[in-house]
Enzyme design. Structure first.
Site, mmCIF file in Angstrom:
data_model
loop_
_atom_site.group_PDB
_atom_site.id
_atom_site.type_symbol
_atom_site.label_atom_id
_atom_site.label_comp_id
_atom_site.label_asym_id
_atom_site.label_seq_id
_atom_site.Cartn_x
_atom_site.Cartn_y
_atom_site.Cartn_z
ATOM 1 N N GLY A 60 -1.703 -14.838 6.471
ATOM 2 C CA GLY A 60 -0.964 -15.657 7.428
ATOM 3 C C GLY A 60 -0.875 -15.025 8.802
ATOM 4 C CB THR B 70 -0.119 -15.351 3.139
ATOM 5 O OG1 THR B 70 -0.062 -14.192 3.976
ATOM 6 C CG2 THR B 70 0.755 -16.430 3.739
ATOM 7 C CG HIS C 112 11.926 -10.209 -5.713
ATOM 8 N ND1 HIS C 112 12.649 -10.892 -6.673
ATOM 9 C CD2 HIS C 112 11.830 -11.041 -4.648
ATOM 10 C CE1 HIS C 112 12.954 -12.084 -6.186
ATOM 11 N NE2 HIS C 112 12.471 -12.206 -4.973
ATOM 12 N NE ARG D 158 17.869 -13.781 -7.617
ATOM 13 C CZ ARG D 158 17.751 -12.991 -6.567
ATOM 14 N NH1 ARG D 158 18.802 -12.429 -6.038
ATOM 15 N NH2 ARG D 158 16.556 -12.734 -6.057
ATOM 16 C CD GLU E 78 4.269 -6.934 2.674
ATOM 17 O OE1 GLU E 78 3.931 -8.110 2.439
ATOM 18 O OE2 GLU E 78 4.603 -6.126 1.786
HETATM 19 C C1 FAD Z 1 4.994 -12.967 -4.915
HETATM 20 C C2 FAD Z 1 5.445 -12.926 -3.484
HETATM 21 C C3 FAD Z 1 6.351 -13.873 -3.013
HETATM 22 C C4 FAD Z 1 6.783 -13.848 -1.690
HETATM 23 N N1 FAD Z 1 7.644 -14.820 -1.258
HETATM 24 C C5 FAD Z 1 8.008 -14.832 0.049
HETATM 25 C C6 FAD Z 1 8.856 -15.868 0.556
HETATM 26 O O1 FAD Z 1 9.271 -16.764 -0.163
HETATM 27 N N2 FAD Z 1 9.194 -15.838 1.863
HETATM 28 C C7 FAD Z 1 8.747 -14.870 2.717
HETATM 29 O O2 FAD Z 1 9.074 -14.911 3.889
HETATM 30 N N3 FAD Z 1 7.938 -13.884 2.255
HETATM 31 C C8 FAD Z 1 7.556 -13.845 0.955
HETATM 32 N N4 FAD Z 1 6.733 -12.848 0.503
HETATM 33 C C9 FAD Z 1 6.204 -11.874 1.450
HETATM 34 C C10 FAD Z 1 5.068 -12.469 2.273
HETATM 35 O O3 FAD Z 1 4.297 -13.326 1.468
HETATM 36 C C11 FAD Z 1 4.141 -11.400 2.830
HETATM 37 O O4 FAD Z 1 4.867 -10.394 3.416
HETATM 38 C C12 FAD Z 1 3.223 -12.000 3.868
HETATM 39 O O5 FAD Z 1 2.528 -13.089 3.340
HETATM 40 C C13 FAD Z 1 2.256 -10.976 4.394
HETATM 41 O O6 FAD Z 1 1.305 -11.618 5.207
HETATM 42 P P1 FAD Z 1 0.185 -10.798 5.948
HETATM 43 O O7 FAD Z 1 -0.658 -11.775 6.661
HETATM 44 O O8 FAD Z 1 0.812 -9.693 6.701
HETATM 45 O O9 FAD Z 1 -0.638 -10.097 4.782
HETATM 46 P P2 FAD Z 1 -1.489 -10.682 3.556
HETATM 47 O O10 FAD Z 1 -1.240 -12.100 3.282
HETATM 48 O O11 FAD Z 1 -1.298 -9.688 2.474
HETATM 49 O O12 FAD Z 1 -2.957 -10.595 4.100
HETATM 50 C C14 FAD Z 1 -3.621 -9.378 4.272
HETATM 51 C C15 FAD Z 1 -5.045 -9.656 4.606
HETATM 52 O O13 FAD Z 1 -5.715 -8.454 4.907
HETATM 53 C C16 FAD Z 1 -6.912 -8.358 4.182
HETATM 54 N N5 FAD Z 1 -7.206 -6.945 3.981
HETATM 55 C C17 FAD Z 1 -6.453 -6.014 3.341
HETATM 56 N N6 FAD Z 1 -7.098 -4.823 3.349
HETATM 57 C C18 FAD Z 1 -8.268 -4.994 4.019
HETATM 58 C C19 FAD Z 1 -9.376 -4.162 4.346
HETATM 59 N N7 FAD Z 1 -9.448 -2.887 3.954
HETATM 60 N N8 FAD Z 1 -10.383 -4.685 5.039
HETATM 61 C C20 FAD Z 1 -10.369 -5.994 5.415
HETATM 62 N N9 FAD Z 1 -9.368 -6.833 5.120
HETATM 63 C C21 FAD Z 1 -8.335 -6.337 4.430
HETATM 64 C C22 FAD Z 1 -6.638 -9.143 2.921
HETATM 65 O O14 FAD Z 1 -7.831 -9.563 2.320
HETATM 66 C C23 FAD Z 1 -5.825 -10.288 3.460
HETATM 67 O O15 FAD Z 1 -6.644 -11.275 4.006
HETATM 68 C C24 FAD Z 1 6.299 -12.854 -0.828
HETATM 69 C C25 FAD Z 1 5.406 -11.904 -1.300
HETATM 70 C C26 FAD Z 1 4.972 -11.922 -2.615
HETATM 71 C C27 FAD Z 1 4.028 -10.884 -3.099
#
Ligand code: FAD
Ligand code: SF4
Ligand code: SF4
Ligand code: FES
Lengths: 243, 534
Positions: free
Chosen positions: B11, B40, B234, B250, B356
């Site tokens: 995201g 995400t 969590h 919850r 994140e």
């Molecule tokens: C089960 C679960 C439920 C959640 N529920 C919620 C919720 O209800 N509300 C909320 O606000 N948050 C929630 N979160 C947290 C939230 O989903 C994440 O913090 C957020 O989606 C992170 O987004 P991001 O784009 O930073 O990373 P990610 O979505 O983790 O994307 C990381 C990207 O980097 C890529 N990547 C990683 N390493 C490399 C590499 N070495 N080389 C190239 N690419 C790489 C991956 O392939 C991916 O595309 C939840 C998390 C989980 C696990």
């Protein structure tokens, strides 16, 4: 318990032994990779049926490896109609191409007053995780690799029903060739979808919308009824013409 | 040479890409999998914005709740920016077609978006799409990226950042399909590679790939990381599979009970408190369950369809009729790449970090549910804009291929290295070690133990290697590289936890149960580049 996995290097089914007990196929694949054969290649992500990474075929049927519980004698193979990159790992780039061609997005957004029942109109369709199971199951791919395919059409339908789209015509225009009319309505996609989506129904609905936009079934149009062809020139079927 | 290279296609990465493109930059998004495979997709509960659609709410309360939960460790300017931009970001997502759940109130636009309560929130503030919030936001962003003709480089595994005199020039990647090491030059780089929760392998809700690769790459390139000790647990993951049952269970009225059927904590408290209460019960020998039976089947299927399915599949319980066995597991990493208020990486010019993987200091010691999806979209936009601005003035002289050569040699060396020890059991050992000794309740003796064990594992790593000799599609190699990153990050978590002789938010230490003013600061770690970049 023993299962067989199709290995791409040898093009043979290799036998692996697993401890007894009920486990998801994904755990079994990881177990094999970690303890027996590090070269076994497959894809996985969330292990919770939501990232769409792990779809494979089990005994000839598409399953999410993280959701399928292994049974003795199972035969595991990669998805069909996708180039196999290695073992169970396939190339899913076609997905992007079909989505691009279907122009499955909001074209001309407008503010709308959406209700709970509007949400329901596309709730199922937007559960799609792009796992490619339906592509693997669709028989049209055996004869027409250019078919837009079930999930791209489901997604096109999802946007075309969205009240926030002020002009669905673009989407409908873009799914005519190798699209809605090329589906045989066999329902294989619906049968395998792990998210309970019904692409066949969505395609049927899109046919309806296409007709409303003045399109007609090309196979129907090519049949000759001994009358001039009204296909072009604005003589298309007009849903408001008093039928 | 492209203007903005985005690494990571979750995201955060997709939002940054759309913003950078919109600001006029040429953009490429590289990710180790396909965009829609990102973690995400797993977010269930919701995304916060003070819309006040269900009861009273205002941005001030959102800010106040976030600051309160952060326990003195957030940057209030950043929190304010995030919360103030929340309603506008929901409106933006609405304009892209995100299928949010709706209210029947006869209004229009975002005023019809349904909202639910999450822990630590003083109002029903989380916008959601049933319990597929992350999935539906991610896919809508992806559809929009296709519409905007964003260039994707899928299956590109980030190896290292390329820097020259402290300025980023691009990055090196292992192209997974071919096995080749390649270099992509860019005027600005945005890291959006997600968190490092998967270090707790086996005891985490996270996807396999959340191994902190981007955080490790920043460390190696001389950038700083901060607050690595703050790992959120969590409260409610399924006991046997560690799959998440969203907090909204919850929020919608689910109870926590022990074996005796007693409730023991206010379920709507922030995550750290609820997780510790559950952990306390488990230590007393109690099993803990989530009880949502009273919500009834119809409401459960309406609000939490995914959870109902996952409970049946992985725990063999029907939540409408039975108790759900749960345990707290590692879920979210508050710490990460240290960034300034423009999301610029501390120590590397032209490099930005978002999502994140970054520590934008909005979550502090404890993140509120629903604030992460908000962070990745609000700050994704900011990162895209700032990276574009930086690119406009950056030099367009590409770097030489020194880093690429180094990395090619390193990969070759891995192929040549004999595998004496299988690393997979160690990946699991590391996960268990972190869960047990660097977990919900910590103490210094155990942390010291953990550090020793991790150091021993780092030594042992020299005897580990890969078995698979294929160049193309070598997942064994990728997993080993991820494990190396995990082993590099683990000591940063443990030493930061050792240094923090206090309890604050998600970090709770026996013997130091109170917050301590002298520790009301961020823990920062930075290495000297020459010594560490492979
Ligand atoms: C089960 C679960 C439920 C959640 N529920 C919620 C919720 O209800 N509300 C909320 O606000 N948050 C929630 N979160 C947290 C939230 O989903 C994440 O913090 C957020 O989606 C992170 O987004 P991001 O784009 O930073 O990373 P990610 O979505 O983790 O994307 C990381 C990207 O980097 C890529 N990547 C990683 N390493 C490399 C590499 N070495 N080389 C190239 N690419 C790489 C991956 O392939 C991916 O595309 C939840 C998390 C989980 C696990
Ligand atoms: S429609 Fe169903 S089977 Fe097809 S990609 Fe989507 S989730 Fe998978
Ligand atoms: S119903 Fe149509 S799209 Fe679905 S599998 Fe059959 S031919 Fe393919
Ligand atoms: S691993 Fe994500 S759907 Fe199976």
């Amino acid at each position: 318990m023993q299962i067989k996995i199709l290995r791409s290097e040898t093009d043979t089914h290799q036998l692996y032994t697993l401890p007894a007990g009920e486990i998801p196929l994904l755990n079994a694949l990881s177990y094999i990779k970690e303890t027996q054969d590090a070269t076994l290649t497959f894809s996985a992500g969330c292990r919770a049926s939501v990232c769409g990474t792990c779809a494979v075929r089990v005994n000839g049927r598409e399953e999410l490896a993280c959701a399928y519980k292994v049974k003795p004698g199972d035969i595991i193979e990669p998805l069909q109609y996708h180039p196999v990159l290695r073992d169970l790992k396939v190339d899913k780039h076609r997905a992007k191409e079909t989505l691009l061609k279907s122009t499955a997005w909001l074209h001309t957004p407008q503010e709308a007053s959406l209700t709970h029942s509007d949400e329901k109109l596309s709730e199922r369709q937007t559960d799609c995780i792009l796992c490619d199971s339906c592509y693997s199951a669709c028989p049209v791919y055996a004869v027409n690799p250019d078919f837009l395919g079930p999930f791209a059409l489901t997604r096109a339908y999802r946007y075309s029903t969205d009240k926030r789209e002020s002009s669905t015509k673009n989407i409908i225009d873009n799914i005519q060739s190798n699209g809605v009319w090329d589906c045989t309505l066999c329902g294989e996609c619906t049968a395998v979808c792990p998210k309970g989506i019904d692409p066949k129904m969505d395609i049927t609905m899109l046919r309806g919308l296409s007709v409303q936009e003045g399109y007609q079934d090309p196979s129907f149009a090519t049949q000759s009824f001994g009358t001039p062809d009204f296909g072009g020139g604005g003589f298309g079927f007009d849903p408001n013409a008093g039928f | 040479m492209i203007d903005v290279l985005i690494i990571g296609s979750g995201g955060a990465g997709l939002t940054a890409a759309l913003a950078a493109k919109d600001a006029g930059a040429s953009v490429a998004v590289a990710g180790k999998a396909y965009p829609t495979n990102s973690q995400t997709s797993m977010a269930q509960g919701g995304m916060n914005a003070a819309l006040g659609n269900v009861g009273e709410d205002d941005i001030g309360s959102h800010i106040a709740d976030t600051i309160k939960s952060a326990k003195g460790l957030c940057d209030e300017v950043m929190v304010k920016h995030m919360c103030e931009n929340a309603p506008g970001t929901i409106a933006w997502l609405e304009s892209l077609g995100v299928p949010f759940s709706r209210l029947d109130n006869g209004k229009s636009g975002t005023q019809t978006v349904a909202q639910r309560q999450m822990g630590g929130a003083s109002a029903k503030r989380a916008c959601y799409a049933q319990d597929y919030t992350g999935l539906k936001i991610l896919h809508t962003l992806y559809d929009t990226c296709l519409k905007e003709e964003i260039d994707f480089l899928d299956e590109h595994y980030l190896l290292n950042l390329i820097t020259e005199e402290g300025t980023v020039k691009g990055a090196t990647f292992l192209e997974i399909r071919t096995g080749e090491v390649k270099q992509i030059s860019a005027r600005s780089v945005i890291i959006a590679t997600g968190g490092y929760g998967a270090l707790y392998h086996g005891s985490t809700t996270n996807a396999y790939g959340s191994t902190g690769d981007g955080v490790a790459a920043v460390l190696r390139a001389g950038g700083a990381v901060s607050d690595m000790e703050f790992i959120q647990f969590h409260p409610t993951a399924l006991k046997h599979s560690s799959i998440l049952v969203s907090e909204s269970a919850r929020g919608e009225g689910g109870y926590l009970v022990n074996e005796k059927g007693e409730r023991f904590v206010d379920e709507l408290k922030p995550r750290d408190e609820v997780a510790r209460a559950i952990f306390g019960q488990i230590q007393e020998g109690q099993r803990v369950f989530l009880d949502v039976r009273h919500l009834g089947e119809e409401k459960l299927m309406e609000l939490l369809p995914q959870e109902v399915e996952l409970c049946k599949l992985h725990e063999h319980v029907d939540p409408a009729k039975e108790l759900i066995p749960i345990q707290p597991v590692a879920h979210y990493t508050m710490g990460g790449i240290d960034v300034d208020q423009g999301l610029g990486v501390h120590g590397i010019k032209g490099c930005f970090a978002v999502g994140e993987c970054s520590n934008a200091k909005v979550h502090g010691a404890n993140r509120l549910g629903g604030n992460s999806l908000l962070e990745i979209t609000v700050f994704g936009k900011l990162a895209g804009e700032n990276a574009t601005k930086h690119a406009a003035d950056a030099s367009s002289k590409p770097a030489d291929d020194a880093q690429q050569q180094k990395d090619t040699e390193a990969v070759e060396a891995l192929f040549a290295q004999k595998e004496i020890v299988n690393f997979y059991p160690y990946r699991e050992k590391l996960g268990n070690l972190l869960y047990e000794k660097v977990g919900i309740v910590r103490d210094n003796a155990q942390l010291q133990d953990a550090l020793k064990e991790v150091t021993a594992m780092q030594e042992m790593q020299k005897a580990m290697g890969i078995v698979d000799q294929s160049r193309a599609n070598n997942q064994n190699l990728i997993e080993f590289l991820e494990f190396q990153n995990a082993l590099l990050l683990a000591p940063t978590i443990i030493t930061s936890a050792i240094d923090r002789d206090e309890s604050r938010g998600a970090h709770y230490k026996v013997g130091f149960e109170q917050e301590d003013e002298t520790h009301k600061k961020h823990t920062l770690i930075q290495w000297k580049k020459e010594a560490t970049c492979r």
